[in-house]
Scaffold this active site. Structure first.
Site, PDB file in Angstrom:
ATOM      1  N   ASP A 218      30.859  10.915 -70.600  1.00  0.00           N
ATOM      2  CA  ASP A 218      30.499  11.613 -69.784  1.00  0.00           C
ATOM      3  C   ASP A 218      31.529  11.704 -68.523  1.00  0.00           C
ATOM      4  O   ASP A 218      32.057  10.863 -68.360  1.00  0.00           O
ATOM      5  CB  ASP A 218      29.069  11.494 -69.294  1.00  0.00           C
ATOM      6  CG  ASP A 218      28.417  12.475 -68.275  1.00  0.00           C
ATOM      7  OD1 ASP A 218      28.972  13.513 -68.156  1.00  0.00           O
ATOM      8  OD2 ASP A 218      27.269  11.881 -67.719  1.00  0.00           O
TER       9      ASP A 218
ATOM     10  N   GLN B 246      18.642  16.497 -72.461  1.00  0.00           N
ATOM     11  CA  GLN B 246      20.227  16.293 -73.127  1.00  0.00           C
ATOM     12  C   GLN B 246      20.241  15.658 -74.441  1.00  0.00           C
ATOM     13  O   GLN B 246      21.026  16.198 -75.410  1.00  0.00           O
ATOM     14  CB  GLN B 246      20.903  15.682 -71.998  1.00  0.00           C
ATOM     15  CG  GLN B 246      22.653  15.634 -72.529  1.00  0.00           C
ATOM     16  CD  GLN B 246      23.057  17.052 -72.570  1.00  0.00           C
ATOM     17  OE1 GLN B 246      23.313  17.787 -71.694  1.00  0.00           O
ATOM     18  NE2 GLN B 246      23.757  17.378 -73.928  1.00  0.00           N
TER      19      GLN B 246
ATOM     20  N   CYS C 218      28.178  16.086 -72.598  1.00  0.00           N
ATOM     21  CA  CYS C 218      26.868  16.766 -72.117  1.00  0.00           C
ATOM     22  C   CYS C 218      27.729  18.049 -71.326  1.00  0.00           C
ATOM     23  O   CYS C 218      26.696  19.121 -71.270  1.00  0.00           O
ATOM     24  CB  CYS C 218      26.076  15.924 -71.161  1.00  0.00           C
ATOM     25  SG  CYS C 218      26.929  15.361 -69.723  1.00  0.00           S
TER      26      CYS C 218
ATOM     27  N   HIS D 292      18.435  11.470 -68.586  1.00  0.00           N
ATOM     28  CA  HIS D 292      18.605  12.809 -68.898  1.00  0.00           C
ATOM     29  C   HIS D 292      17.976  13.154 -70.325  1.00  0.00           C
ATOM     30  O   HIS D 292      18.639  13.290 -71.045  1.00  0.00           O
ATOM     31  CB  HIS D 292      20.114  13.343 -68.839  1.00  0.00           C
ATOM     32  CG  HIS D 292      20.492  14.535 -68.691  1.00  0.00           C
ATOM     33  ND1 HIS D 292      19.366  15.657 -68.626  1.00  0.00           N
ATOM     34  CD2 HIS D 292      21.573  15.315 -68.606  1.00  0.00           C
ATOM     35  CE1 HIS D 292      20.129  16.820 -68.408  1.00  0.00           C
ATOM     36  NE2 HIS D 292      21.209  16.790 -68.569  1.00  0.00           N
TER      37      HIS D 292
ATOM     38  N   ARG E  81      21.148  23.039 -76.400  1.00  0.00           N
ATOM     39  CA  ARG E  81      20.284  22.627 -75.157  1.00  0.00           C
ATOM     40  C   ARG E  81      19.074  23.884 -75.505  1.00  0.00           C
ATOM     41  O   ARG E  81      17.796  23.196 -75.088  1.00  0.00           O
ATOM     42  CB  ARG E  81      21.036  22.941 -74.032  1.00  0.00           C
ATOM     43  CG  ARG E  81      22.035  21.756 -73.707  1.00  0.00           C
ATOM     44  CD  ARG E  81      21.417  20.381 -73.502  1.00  0.00           C
ATOM     45  NE  ARG E  81      20.227  20.425 -72.602  1.00  0.00           N
ATOM     46  CZ  ARG E  81      20.576  20.096 -71.358  1.00  0.00           C
ATOM     47  NH1 ARG E  81      21.643  19.962 -70.693  1.00  0.00           N
ATOM     48  NH2 ARG E  81      19.507  19.970 -70.427  1.00  0.00           N
TER      49      ARG E  81
ATOM     50  N   ARG F 285      14.866  18.881 -61.480  1.00  0.00           N
ATOM     51  CA  ARG F 285      16.265  18.157 -61.598  1.00  0.00           C
ATOM     52  C   ARG F 285      16.344  17.472 -60.180  1.00  0.00           C
ATOM     53  O   ARG F 285      16.266  17.894 -59.089  1.00  0.00           O
ATOM     54  CB  ARG F 285      17.293  18.957 -61.938  1.00  0.00           C
ATOM     55  CG  ARG F 285      18.727  18.449 -61.754  1.00  0.00           C
ATOM     56  CD  ARG F 285      20.005  19.195 -62.031  1.00  0.00           C
ATOM     57  NE  ARG F 285      20.186  18.921 -63.626  1.00  0.00           N
ATOM     58  CZ  ARG F 285      21.151  19.230 -64.323  1.00  0.00           C
ATOM     59  NH1 ARG F 285      22.080  19.640 -63.666  1.00  0.00           N
ATOM     60  NH2 ARG F 285      21.075  19.149 -65.658  1.00  0.00           N
TER      61      ARG F 285
HETATM   62  N1   CP Z   1      24.471  19.101 -69.511  1.00  0.00           N
HETATM   63  C1   CP Z   1      23.910  19.474 -68.335  1.00  0.00           C
HETATM   64  O1   CP Z   1      22.769  19.062 -68.211  1.00  0.00           O
HETATM   65  O2   CP Z   1      24.584  20.399 -67.897  1.00  0.00           O
HETATM   66  P1   CP Z   1      24.125  21.290 -66.326  1.00  0.00           P
HETATM   67  O3   CP Z   1      24.484  20.319 -65.343  1.00  0.00           O
HETATM   68  O4   CP Z   1      24.925  22.358 -66.466  1.00  0.00           O
HETATM   69  O5   CP Z   1      22.533  21.527 -66.537  1.00  0.00           O
HETATM   70  N1  NVA Z   2      25.979  12.142 -65.534  1.00  0.00           N
HETATM   71  C1  NVA Z   2      26.257  13.646 -65.055  1.00  0.00           C
HETATM   72  C2  NVA Z   2      25.497  14.466 -65.982  1.00  0.00           C
HETATM   73  C3  NVA Z   2      25.388  15.925 -65.622  1.00  0.00           C
HETATM   74  C4  NVA Z   2      24.918  16.837 -66.567  1.00  0.00           C
HETATM   75  C5  NVA Z   2      25.593  13.904 -63.700  1.00  0.00           C
HETATM   76  O1  NVA Z   2      24.623  13.282 -63.429  1.00  0.00           O
HETATM   77  O2  NVA Z   2      26.004  14.393 -62.882  1.00  0.00           O
END
Ligand code: CP
Ligand code: NVA
Length: 308
Positions: free
Chosen positions: A226, A138, A265, A135, A293, A108
């Site tokens: 989101d 997700q 998400c 992502h 997930r 990540r």
């Molecule tokens: N939706 C999602 O990716 O959540 P986290 O940021 O908690 O991993």
């Molecule tokens: N769009 C958000 C998703 C988090 C799971 C971010 O990138 O922070």
């Protein structure tokens, strides 16, 4: 050849369909088991997943860890800042070292190019656990959630409200691969990257870009939003003001089909992108989506290891 999942196109439509089917079967087969018990076949026995986090996570971190446990493997978490990555060791060297030590890598990162660099130099699968660009994991969970609610993907009308961000990019990618349609309602200046729109259209998806939230939501099967401010972005008052007309509230949901599903998400910002009423409504599938997930990650891991 090593299988990486940096974006959904790395897997393709047939593999995504297989992931969804496998997730449904595995989820049903272990319905009575405690969460930490492994699936009977333990297909990833002896395998280790390293997870690198440059940003916070709850769902991605826990779901990948639980997925590995349930498949008979294990995982370890690396907080990038406290590793040598945080002191400037290159992604290339980190990829080569981890490839000697573990069986797969999830990353990540705030910069998609870093995930690509990791995949270029790793000899084990690299999985995108969220970047600034996309992502993908997700969206496998999201599609699983939609299918569980007895909605067929081909021809599905998905409405996206709010910021044209990484999650939307992966939805658009999935639309081209799985043949569903996306109505995108974003304020000016917050459109999705045009390449994701054209890729979806080239795949046969109908993509509508509008500034009108009601137009996007009308007749939709699925309504998705989101956070208005993603991790690493400045919390600008100007952006929040631009997003306000795109809030998912009860009036907006009434424009969608009566059995429309609401997805997010998470984490959610109640009172910003979604109201408490919608978030807690029967149409909201957000906690199934979060649980899924785990089931989705298991299929993604099996695919990455060439076992699906
Ligand atoms: N939706 C999602 O990716 O959540 P986290 O940021 O908690 O991993
Ligand atoms: N769009 C958000 C998703 C988090 C799971 C971010 O990138 O922070």
């Amino acid at each position: 050849m090593t299988r990486h999942l940096l974006d959904l196109c790395d897997a393709g439509g047939d593999a995504i369909a297989a992931m969804i089917n496998d997730a449904i079967d595995r989820k049903a087969a272990r319905a009575q088991l405690p969460k930490g018990a492994s699936d009977a076949d333990r297909p990833l026995e002896g395998r280790v997943l390293a997870m690198i986090f440059e940003k916070n996570s709850t769902r991605t971190r826990v779901s990948f860890d639980m997925a590995m446990r349930q498949l008979g493997g294990t995982s370890l978490v690396m907080d990038a800042a406290s590793t040598q990555l945080g002191r400037g060791e290159t992604i290339a060297d980190t990829a080569r070292v981890l490839s000697r030590m573990v069986d797969a890598i999830m990353i990540r990162t705030d910069d998609h190019a870093k995930a690509e660099e990791m995949a270029r130099h790793a000899t084990v699968p690299v999985i995108n656990g969220l970047t600034d660009r996309s992502h993908p994991c997700q969206i496998v969970a999201d599609l699983l959630t939609v299918v569980e609610r007895r909605k067929a993907l081909p021809g599905l009308e998905v409405a996206w409200l709010g910021d044209g961000n990484n999650v939307l990019h992966s939805i658009l990618e999935a639309a081209g691969l799985m043949k569903f349609n996306v109505r995108v309602a974003t304020p000016a200046g917050y459109d999705p990257d045009a390449s994701f729109v054209s890729e979806a259209q080239a795949g046969g998806a109908r993509v509508t870009l509008t500034r009108d939230a009601a137009e996007a939501a009308s007749g939709a099967d699925v309504v998705v939003t989101d956070t208005w401010v993603s991790m690493g972005q400045a919390h600008a008052a100007e952006k929040l003001a631009a997003m306000a007309p795109y809030q998912v509230n009860a009036a907006l949901m009434r424009l969608a089909k009566p059995d429309a599903v609401f997805l997010h998400c998470l984490p959610a910002h109640i009172g910003e992108e979604v109201t408490q009423e919608v978030f807690e409504s029967a149409q909201s599938a957000v906690f199934d989506e979060a649980e899924n997930r785990i089931h989705a990650q298991k299929s993604i891991l099996l695919w990455a290891f060439g076992l699906l």
